[in-house]
Motif scaffolding. Structure first.
Motif, mmCIF file in Angstrom:
data_model
loop_
_atom_site.group_PDB
_atom_site.id
_atom_site.type_symbol
_atom_site.label_atom_id
_atom_site.label_comp_id
_atom_site.label_asym_id
_atom_site.label_seq_id
_atom_site.Cartn_x
_atom_site.Cartn_y
_atom_site.Cartn_z
ATOM 1 N N VAL A 207 0.776 -1.265 0.232
ATOM 2 C CA VAL A 207 -0.086 0.085 0.004
ATOM 3 C C VAL A 207 0.971 1.237 -0.158
ATOM 4 O O VAL A 207 1.977 1.310 0.763
ATOM 5 N N PHE A 208 0.819 2.064 -0.930
ATOM 6 C CA PHE A 208 1.406 3.265 -1.020
ATOM 7 C C PHE A 208 0.967 4.455 -0.346
ATOM 8 O O PHE A 208 -0.433 4.858 -0.219
ATOM 9 N N VAL A 209 1.809 5.113 0.566
ATOM 10 C CA VAL A 209 1.351 6.275 0.993
ATOM 11 C C VAL A 209 1.846 7.742 0.296
ATOM 12 O O VAL A 209 3.114 7.943 0.073
ATOM 13 N N PRO A 210 0.840 8.473 -0.432
ATOM 14 C CA PRO A 210 1.490 9.474 -1.422
ATOM 15 C C PRO A 210 1.818 10.757 -0.632
ATOM 16 O O PRO A 210 2.404 11.485 -1.435
ATOM 17 N N ASP A 211 1.428 10.949 0.612
ATOM 18 C CA ASP A 211 1.906 12.247 1.436
ATOM 19 C C ASP A 211 3.387 12.115 1.417
ATOM 20 O O ASP A 211 3.876 11.119 1.715
ATOM 21 N N VAL A 212 3.795 13.507 1.320
ATOM 22 C CA VAL A 212 5.242 13.476 2.065
ATOM 23 C C VAL A 212 5.149 13.369 3.558
ATOM 24 O O VAL A 212 4.333 13.870 4.222
ATOM 25 N N THR A 213 5.995 12.478 4.142
ATOM 26 C CA THR A 213 5.762 11.992 5.475
ATOM 27 C C THR A 213 7.325 12.653 6.311
ATOM 28 O O THR A 213 8.247 12.523 5.865
ATOM 29 N N LEU A 214 6.997 12.766 7.520
ATOM 30 C CA LEU A 214 7.997 12.986 8.368
ATOM 31 C C LEU A 214 8.032 11.995 9.445
ATOM 32 O O LEU A 214 6.991 11.868 10.338
ATOM 33 N N ILE A 215 8.820 10.983 9.647
ATOM 34 C CA ILE A 215 8.845 9.836 10.201
ATOM 35 C C ILE A 215 9.796 10.058 11.617
ATOM 36 O O ILE A 215 11.110 10.409 11.308
ATOM 37 N N LEU A 216 9.196 9.855 12.747
ATOM 38 C CA LEU A 216 10.171 10.019 14.094
ATOM 39 C C LEU A 216 9.355 9.347 15.295
ATOM 40 O O LEU A 216 8.469 8.739 15.142
ATOM 41 N N ASN A 217 10.124 9.452 16.366
ATOM 42 C CA ASN A 217 9.872 8.919 17.402
ATOM 43 C C ASN A 217 9.451 10.117 18.676
ATOM 44 O O ASN A 217 10.115 11.254 18.652
ATOM 45 N N ARG A 218 8.280 10.107 19.345
ATOM 46 C CA ARG A 218 8.046 10.882 20.429
ATOM 47 C C ARG A 218 8.566 10.539 21.436
ATOM 48 O O ARG A 218 8.884 9.295 22.001
ATOM 49 N N PHE A 219 9.509 11.521 22.359
ATOM 50 C CA PHE A 219 10.324 11.083 23.375
ATOM 51 C C PHE A 219 9.270 10.529 24.516
ATOM 52 O O PHE A 219 9.772 9.428 25.014
ATOM 53 N N LEU B 214 0.002 6.718 13.963
ATOM 54 C CA LEU B 214 0.564 6.175 15.056
ATOM 55 C C LEU B 214 1.163 4.566 14.445
ATOM 56 O O LEU B 214 0.392 4.003 13.509
ATOM 57 N N LYS B 215 2.122 4.111 14.955
ATOM 58 C CA LYS B 215 2.653 2.871 14.642
ATOM 59 C C LYS B 215 1.477 1.975 14.295
ATOM 60 O O LYS B 215 1.503 0.970 13.544
ATOM 61 N N GLU B 216 0.754 1.600 15.531
ATOM 62 C CA GLU B 216 -0.230 0.740 15.610
ATOM 63 C C GLU B 216 -1.218 0.793 14.205
ATOM 64 O O GLU B 216 -1.714 -0.344 13.988
ATOM 65 N N GLN B 217 -1.508 2.011 14.094
ATOM 66 C CA GLN B 217 -2.510 2.373 12.828
ATOM 67 C C GLN B 217 -2.002 1.874 11.462
ATOM 68 O O GLN B 217 -2.807 1.396 10.648
ATOM 69 N N LEU B 218 -0.787 1.436 11.371
ATOM 70 C CA LEU B 218 0.053 1.085 10.272
ATOM 71 C C LEU B 218 -0.602 -0.164 9.810
ATOM 72 O O LEU B 218 -0.533 -0.743 8.479
ATOM 73 N N LYS B 219 -0.958 -1.158 10.788
ATOM 74 C CA LYS B 219 -1.193 -2.520 10.553
ATOM 75 C C LYS B 219 -2.562 -2.689 10.034
ATOM 76 O O LYS B 219 -2.902 -3.619 9.144
ATOM 77 N N ASN B 220 -3.496 -1.381 10.113
ATOM 78 C CA ASN B 220 -4.633 -1.452 9.325
ATOM 79 C C ASN B 220 -4.680 -1.313 7.815
ATOM 80 O O ASN B 220 -5.575 -1.684 7.274
ATOM 81 N N PHE B 221 -3.521 -1.013 7.370
ATOM 82 C CA PHE B 221 -3.334 -0.606 6.049
ATOM 83 C C PHE B 221 -2.500 -1.756 5.305
ATOM 84 O O PHE B 221 -2.090 -1.480 3.960
ATOM 85 N N GLY B 222 -2.316 -3.089 5.639
ATOM 86 C CA GLY B 222 -1.775 -3.972 5.020
ATOM 87 C C GLY B 222 -0.219 -4.355 5.614
ATOM 88 O O GLY B 222 0.110 -3.689 6.552
ATOM 89 N N LYS B 223 0.240 -5.259 5.177
ATOM 90 C CA LYS B 223 1.387 -5.943 5.608
ATOM 91 C C LYS B 223 2.763 -5.282 5.341
ATOM 92 O O LYS B 223 3.644 -5.080 5.945
ATOM 93 N N LEU B 224 2.657 -4.812 3.958
ATOM 94 C CA LEU B 224 3.688 -3.919 3.711
ATOM 95 C C LEU B 224 3.266 -2.389 3.193
ATOM 96 O O LEU B 224 2.371 -2.254 2.437
ATOM 97 N N MET B 225 3.627 -1.582 3.682
ATOM 98 C CA MET B 225 3.432 -0.166 3.478
ATOM 99 C C MET B 225 4.526 0.702 2.906
ATOM 100 O O MET B 225 5.834 0.583 3.381
ATOM 101 N N CYS B 226 4.407 1.499 1.925
ATOM 102 C CA CYS B 226 5.601 2.093 1.249
ATOM 103 C C CYS B 226 5.341 3.693 1.067
ATOM 104 O O CYS B 226 4.209 4.099 0.675
ATOM 105 N N PHE B 227 6.218 4.133 1.551
ATOM 106 C CA PHE B 227 6.140 5.861 1.623
ATOM 107 C C PHE B 227 6.738 6.492 0.563
ATOM 108 O O PHE B 227 7.875 6.380 0.215
ATOM 109 N N THR B 228 6.160 7.035 -0.567
ATOM 110 C CA THR B 228 6.729 7.592 -1.534
ATOM 111 C C THR B 228 7.581 8.581 -1.576
ATOM 112 O O THR B 228 8.541 8.348 -2.070
ATOM 113 N N LYS B 229 7.615 9.430 -0.483
ATOM 114 C CA LYS B 229 8.669 10.207 -0.056
ATOM 115 C C LYS B 229 8.418 10.626 1.295
ATOM 116 O O LYS B 229 7.389 10.924 1.707
#
Length: 611
Positions: free
Chosen positions: A156-168, A225-240
């Protein structure tokens, strides 16, 4: 004979026809199967496209995205030399929710800069949070050839530009602002395509937390959230995507390696923090007017007066804010403190509480306050919303040394914050109420050996310590306190001298001088042991456009071959040096300009002067 031949002929034609029919049917069946497979593939792509659009309203050509991933693989280009200062941009970085790992797909067109090889695991490619080199915050990825995609679930592709991080630490307001919001805000401004429509992806694995609405102010799109990514399939690809956070806006370290305190190299000023606060206030629909002015419906009081309107100019009332806590670290005599402050400063005193009021409502009150009084705690991070000239008064429980715990003092002291800071400490043991029976994380010590409990109870000063579970620190910081009002007022009188006033507070210029121009030296020998060295220069180019209270020049003179130099601070643009100047000697001379004693300019090119 003829009958037999005719019969054979008819049989041959029949077999031929049957053969042709079988071939046609087989072709039709094959075509049907291919069409069915194609239809199934289209249906799957349509479903995956719909899943992508569930994540984002942006439309995506699924087939083109899949082809790009298969042919070009993942591409990565990073800034920063070390994992502690690195932020990486990826095209087609994927995440496998089943393995809980990011995946880099290799093809002949893949790019990986820097290409670290096994050094990528020493200890990591980068930090996912702004807290430096914390082993729970490391980021890395697994690697696979792009050909492996044939054997994996369709992405499943994520077409948005994303910023991936951890909240501390999403539960603590200080950590939310210092470690997350400020770094996210300025990381997004570092890269032009991380605009207000970029999506934040939090990978630390926590739920939303109590301050999730603050994160939503940074982007027009709901964070994932990380937990929500499971709802969109087993493999998720961030286009940018961008991975990691800038650490330039942090000013404090929490004591993981050495006792907590200000960072050794603070790179942020109050100017950047106030700009961040202003943007957040705009997004919370809060208007603040600096320096005592009043504004309504976009028209300043001064302009109303100039235009001769009959509206009465409304003066903003000055007041003091006291932060009230409802469960731990209480001010036992809060009502008495409020009354004493009101009488001392002849101001109204209001209380605010994170438990009882909305955060925007608290910020609205703070944004025009003259003074903020609070026990030490995360709520003091809200002092970044105070107007220039306001006073921050931090109260510390018994046995807690204010000099050892300074995140809010450091914030208030940053150049350009323009806040006055004072720390009060309870020195009377009889004015404290401890809670040894509570859980350990709220200061309880009942779980400790009796001897250790007795030692902590007898201690008068918490020794310096590392983060994060020191029982003596927790026991003392969670005490309730009866504030000794005479000592508090004496502290404020000594620190403030006069009644706090916002009108006197103006943003202090931090413009640095440029290089002095046309630096020259002239030398002369007066006698066998006497010489003179005259140095002259023109003012920095930018000085002619500035109003500067005090301009001085620093001159360094070093005899060639020596390790020491002679420094001079001068008010004029030329000076003749004779003391310690020797004949027939080569000197190296540096000159720079200084504004208002502290704003240093660069040195001009070194002069080589021979007497």
């Amino acid at each position: 004979m003829r009958a037999a031949l005719g019969s054979l002929s008819r049989m041959g034609v029949g077999a031929l026809v049957n053969g042709l029919l079988v071939s046609v049917v087989a072709a039709l069946l094959w075509k049907y199967v291919r069409l069915s497979e194609h239809a199934a593939l289209l249906e799957e792509e349509l479903h995956l496209t719909q899943q992508s659009q569930e994540i984002s309203q942006a439309r995506i050509d699924y087939h083109a995205a899949l082809l790009a991933l298969q042919e070009h693989g993942t591409r990565m280009v990073c800034t920063g030399k070390m994992h502690t200062d690195r932020v990486c941009r990826f095209d087609y970085l994927c995440y496998c929710s089943e393995a809980e790992e990011f995946v880099f797909f290799h093809s002949n067109s893949s790019v990986m800069l820097p290409n670290l090889g096994p050094r990528r695991f020493q200890p990591a490619l980068l930090d996912l949070s702004s807290v430096e080199d914390h082993n729970t915050q490391y980021f890395n990825f697994l690697e696979l050839p792009a050909g492996a995609l044939k054997f994996m679930p369709k992405p499943v592709f994520v077409p948005d530009v994303t910023l991936i991080l951890n909240r501390f630490n999403a539960d603590n307001l200080m950590h939310v602002f210092h470690d997350d919001l400020l770094p996210i805000f300025y990381t997004m401004r570092q890269y032009s395509d991380l605009d207000d429509e970029a999506r934040l992806v939090f990978m630390e694995g926590w739920s939303e937390g109590p301050h999730f609405d603050l994160y939503k102010l940074l982007s027009g799109k709901q964070p994932l959230l990380k937990e929500q990514l499971k709802n969109f399939g087993k493999l998720m690809c961030f286009t940018k995507s961008y991975v990691g956070l800038s650490k330039m806006t942090t000013w404090y370290q929490y004591g993981f390696v050495q006792p907590q305190g200000p960072k050794a190299n603070i790179l942020v000023s109050g100017n950047e923090i106030r700009q961040f606060a202003s943007v957040l206030m705009d997004r919370m629909n809060i208007t603040r007017v600096e320096d005592g002015g009043w504004e309504k419906n976009g028209v300043s009081a001064e302009k109303e007066e100039e235009e001769g309107t009959e509206k009465k100019k409304k003066k903003r009332e000055e007041y003091i804010v006291v932060f009230s806590r409802s469960s731990t670290r209480l001010i036992i005599n809060e009502a008495e403190v409020i009354l004493a402050l009101a009488q001392e400063f002849q101001m109204r005193v209001v209380t605010v509480s994170l438990e009882d009021q909305s955060f925007p409502g608290i910020v609205q009150v703070l944004s025009q306050a003259s003074m903020l009084v609070s026990m030490h705690g995360a709520q003091l991070i809200t002092s970044l919303f105070l107007p220039r000239g306001a006073v921050v008064v931090e109260l510390f429980p018994y046995a807690v040394n204010p000099e050892q715990y300074t995140p809010y003092k450091t914030l208030a002291s940053l150049p350009g914050m323009d806040l006055h800071y004072a720390a009060w400490r309870n020195t009377m043991k009889e004015n404290t109420v401890a809670h040894p029976e509570r859980p350990w994380d709220q200061g309880g010590i009942a779980h400790l050996e009796k001897e250790e409990q007795e030692r902590i109870l007898a201690s008068e000063d918490v020794p310096r310590h590392l983060c994060c579970r020191n029982p003596e620190w927790l026991f003392r910081i969670y005490q309730d306190t009866r504030v000794d009002i005479p000592s508090l007022l004496e502290l404020l009188r000594e620190n403030l001298k006069t009644r706090p006033s916002l009108k006197k507070a103006r943003a202090v210029s931090t413009v640095h001088p440029g290089r002095v121009r046309e630096a020259r030296c002239l030398t002369s020998v007066q006698a066998a042991n006497e010489a003179k060295l005259t140095v002259s220069w023109q003012i920095p180019w930018n000085l002619k456009y500035l109003k500067v209270r005090e301009v001085k020049y620093e001159v360094w003179i070093q005899e060639q071959g020596e390790n020491t130099y002679m420094p001079y601070i001068l008010p004029q643009q030329n000076y003749t040096f004779s003391e310690n100047i020797k004949p027939f000697t080569t000197y190296l001379v540096w000159v720079r300009c200084i504004f208002n004693k502290t704003l240093l300019g660069p040195f001009a090119d070194v002069l080589t002067c021979r007497t």
